[in-house]
Write a protein that holds these residues in place. Structure first.
Motif, PDB file in Angstrom:
ATOM      1  N   VAL A  20      42.342  48.090  21.999  1.00  0.00           N
ATOM      2  CA  VAL A  20      42.121  47.225  23.158  1.00  0.00           C
ATOM      3  C   VAL A  20      43.453  46.909  23.840  1.00  0.00           C
ATOM      4  O   VAL A  20      43.515  46.814  25.068  1.00  0.00           O
ATOM      5  N   SER A  21      44.523  46.788  23.077  1.00  0.00           N
ATOM      6  CA  SER A  21      45.844  46.587  23.682  1.00  0.00           C
ATOM      7  C   SER A  21      46.205  47.754  24.593  1.00  0.00           C
ATOM      8  O   SER A  21      46.681  47.556  25.717  1.00  0.00           O
ATOM      9  N   ILE A  22      45.957  48.956  24.119  1.00  0.00           N
ATOM     10  CA  ILE A  22      46.245  50.150  24.922  1.00  0.00           C
ATOM     11  C   ILE A  22      45.341  50.204  26.150  1.00  0.00           C
ATOM     12  O   ILE A  22      45.792  50.520  27.255  1.00  0.00           O
ATOM     13  N   ILE A  23      44.065  49.874  25.970  1.00  0.00           N
ATOM     14  CA  ILE A  23      43.126  49.885  27.095  1.00  0.00           C
ATOM     15  C   ILE A  23      43.548  48.871  28.156  1.00  0.00           C
ATOM     16  O   ILE A  23      43.561  49.176  29.351  1.00  0.00           O
ATOM     17  N   LEU A  24      43.916  47.665  27.735  1.00  0.00           N
ATOM     18  CA  LEU A  24      44.337  46.651  28.702  1.00  0.00           C
ATOM     19  C   LEU A  24      45.619  47.055  29.414  1.00  0.00           C
ATOM     20  O   LEU A  24      45.812  46.745  30.590  1.00  0.00           O
ATOM     21  N   GLN A  25      46.475  47.749  28.709  1.00  0.00           N
ATOM     22  CA  GLN A  25      47.747  48.145  29.290  1.00  0.00           C
ATOM     23  C   GLN A  25      47.597  49.280  30.295  1.00  0.00           C
ATOM     24  O   GLN A  25      48.259  49.285  31.329  1.00  0.00           O
ATOM     25  N   HIS A  26      46.703  50.230  30.018  1.00  0.00           N
ATOM     26  CA  HIS A  26      46.636  51.440  30.835  1.00  0.00           C
ATOM     27  C   HIS A  26      45.405  51.547  31.737  1.00  0.00           C
ATOM     28  O   HIS A  26      45.466  52.211  32.768  1.00  0.00           O
ATOM     29  N   LYS A  27      44.300  50.939  31.370  1.00  0.00           N
ATOM     30  CA  LYS A  27      43.053  51.170  32.100  1.00  0.00           C
ATOM     31  C   LYS A  27      42.612  50.003  32.979  1.00  0.00           C
ATOM     32  O   LYS A  27      41.865  50.198  33.918  1.00  0.00           O
ATOM     33  N   ILE A  28      43.025  48.796  32.669  1.00  0.00           N
ATOM     34  CA  ILE A  28      42.596  47.629  33.432  1.00  0.00           C
ATOM     35  C   ILE A  28      43.717  47.244  34.394  1.00  0.00           C
ATOM     36  O   ILE A  28      44.776  46.787  33.975  1.00  0.00           O
ATOM     37  N   ASP A  29      43.471  47.469  35.672  1.00  0.00           N
ATOM     38  CA  ASP A  29      44.468  47.160  36.700  1.00  0.00           C
ATOM     39  C   ASP A  29      43.934  46.065  37.614  1.00  0.00           C
ATOM     40  O   ASP A  29      43.368  46.331  38.663  1.00  0.00           O
ATOM     41  N   ASP A  30      44.103  44.837  37.201  1.00  0.00           N
ATOM     42  CA  ASP A  30      43.702  43.703  38.020  1.00  0.00           C
ATOM     43  C   ASP A  30      44.878  42.737  38.068  1.00  0.00           C
ATOM     44  O   ASP A  30      45.359  42.274  37.026  1.00  0.00           O
ATOM     45  N   ILE A  31      45.330  42.447  39.250  1.00  0.00           N
ATOM     46  CA  ILE A  31      46.505  41.592  39.421  1.00  0.00           C
ATOM     47  C   ILE A  31      46.243  40.188  38.899  1.00  0.00           C
ATOM     48  O   ILE A  31      47.146  39.526  38.386  1.00  0.00           O
ATOM     49  N   ARG A  32      45.002  39.729  38.988  1.00  0.00           N
ATOM     50  CA  ARG A  32      44.676  38.363  38.575  1.00  0.00           C
ATOM     51  C   ARG A  32      44.811  38.160  37.073  1.00  0.00           C
ATOM     52  O   ARG A  32      44.974  37.035  36.612  1.00  0.00           O
ATOM     53  N   ILE A  33      44.750  39.241  36.297  1.00  0.00           N
ATOM     54  CA  ILE A  33      44.890  39.118  34.843  1.00  0.00           C
ATOM     55  C   ILE A  33      46.347  38.910  34.463  1.00  0.00           C
ATOM     56  O   ILE A  33      46.657  38.155  33.558  1.00  0.00           O
ATOM     57  N   GLY A  34      47.236  39.566  35.159  1.00  0.00           N
ATOM     58  CA  GLY A  34      48.646  39.466  34.808  1.00  0.00           C
ATOM     59  C   GLY A  34      48.960  40.373  33.634  1.00  0.00           C
ATOM     60  O   GLY A  34      48.533  41.517  33.584  1.00  0.00           O
ATOM     61  N   ASP A  66      41.740  30.407  32.856  1.00  0.00           N
ATOM     62  CA  ASP A  66      40.279  30.532  32.826  1.00  0.00           C
ATOM     63  C   ASP A  66      39.804  31.709  33.667  1.00  0.00           C
ATOM     64  O   ASP A  66      38.891  32.437  33.272  1.00  0.00           O
ATOM     65  N   THR A  67      40.432  31.904  34.824  1.00  0.00           N
ATOM     66  CA  THR A  67      40.071  33.031  35.680  1.00  0.00           C
ATOM     67  C   THR A  67      40.371  34.355  34.994  1.00  0.00           C
ATOM     68  O   THR A  67      39.555  35.280  35.019  1.00  0.00           O
ATOM     69  N   ALA A  68      41.538  34.453  34.363  1.00  0.00           N
ATOM     70  CA  ALA A  68      41.922  35.694  33.682  1.00  0.00           C
ATOM     71  C   ALA A  68      40.986  35.999  32.515  1.00  0.00           C
ATOM     72  O   ALA A  68      40.568  37.148  32.324  1.00  0.00           O
ATOM     73  N   VAL A  69      40.623  34.979  31.741  1.00  0.00           N
ATOM     74  CA  VAL A  69      39.697  35.188  30.622  1.00  0.00           C
ATOM     75  C   VAL A  69      38.320  35.587  31.141  1.00  0.00           C
ATOM     76  O   VAL A  69      37.665  36.470  30.574  1.00  0.00           O
ATOM     77  N   MET A  70      37.889  34.983  32.241  1.00  0.00           N
ATOM     78  CA  MET A  70      36.599  35.328  32.825  1.00  0.00           C
ATOM     79  C   MET A  70      36.593  36.781  33.312  1.00  0.00           C
ATOM     80  O   MET A  70      35.608  37.504  33.122  1.00  0.00           O
ATOM     81  N   ILE A  71      37.691  37.223  33.904  1.00  0.00           N
ATOM     82  CA  ILE A  71      37.785  38.613  34.368  1.00  0.00           C
ATOM     83  C   ILE A  71      37.736  39.566  33.181  1.00  0.00           C
ATOM     84  O   ILE A  71      37.055  40.599  33.228  1.00  0.00           O
ATOM     85  N   LEU A  72      38.441  39.229  32.112  1.00  0.00           N
ATOM     86  CA  LEU A  72      38.392  40.073  30.914  1.00  0.00           C
ATOM     87  C   LEU A  72      36.987  40.106  30.324  1.00  0.00           C
ATOM     88  O   LEU A  72      36.522  41.158  29.872  1.00  0.00           O
ATOM     89  N   GLN A  73      36.314  38.969  30.325  1.00  0.00           N
ATOM     90  CA  GLN A  73      34.959  38.931  29.781  1.00  0.00           C
ATOM     91  C   GLN A  73      34.005  39.765  30.629  1.00  0.00           C
ATOM     92  O   GLN A  73      33.126  40.436  30.101  1.00  0.00           O
ATOM     93  N   ARG A  74      34.197  39.745  31.942  1.00  0.00           N
ATOM     94  CA  ARG A  74      33.362  40.576  32.814  1.00  0.00           C
ATOM     95  C   ARG A  74      33.628  42.061  32.600  1.00  0.00           C
ATOM     96  O   ARG A  74      32.729  42.883  32.764  1.00  0.00           O
ATOM     97  N   ALA A  75      34.862  42.395  32.240  1.00  0.00           N
ATOM     98  CA  ALA A  75      35.223  43.796  32.003  1.00  0.00           C
ATOM     99  C   ALA A  75      34.955  44.218  30.565  1.00  0.00           C
ATOM    100  O   ALA A  75      35.246  45.351  30.192  1.00  0.00           O
TER     101      ALA A  75
END
Length: 119
Positions: A20-34, A66-75
């Motif tokens: 999941v660390s690799i997936i978040l680093q390379h596959k999830i490109d959302d500026i709001r997550i940081g 809260d917004t970042a966690v919500m975005i991760l939960q949606r993804a």
């Protein structure tokens, strides 16, 4: 319910942590997550659920967190799909993202200790 019960669940939790660390680093490109950092993973005994504890390097306020966690939960469905493609287990667990405030609390404790040492 989410305690590491056996060596197998610990191994799977470690593998989920890495993947999941690799997936978040390379596959999830959302500026709001940081920049999310996974601080821990707890897998249920039956391997159906996984709590993923995240911290954010550049998020300060509770609304941003809260917004970042919500975005991760949606993804989480997409992340689970990618996780299932990379892991060799029968069923990928359902992912639940939760904010881990232990780093901030640890920093507060350290600052309190340093202020009491100065007195």
């Amino acid at each position: 319910m989410y305690f590491q019960h056996s060596y197998r669940t610990q191994r799977i939790a470690n593998e989920i942590h890495k993947k999941v660390s690799i997936i978040l680093q390379h596959k999830i490109d959302d500026i709001r997550i940081g920049i999310p950092t996974i601080s821990g993973v707890q897998v249920s005994k039956d391997l159906k659920n996984a709590n993923i504890f995240v911290t954010f390097i550049n998020k300060e306020g509770p609304e941003e967190i809260d917004t970042a966690v919500m975005i991760l939960q949606r993804a989480s469905r997409f992340i689970r799909f990618l996780l299932a493609n990379t892991m060799c287990i029968r069923v990928a667990p359902i992912l639940f993202f939760k904010y881990d405030s232990s780093l901030i609390e640890g920093a507060k404790v350290c600052s309190l200790i340093s202020t009491t040492e100065k007195l």
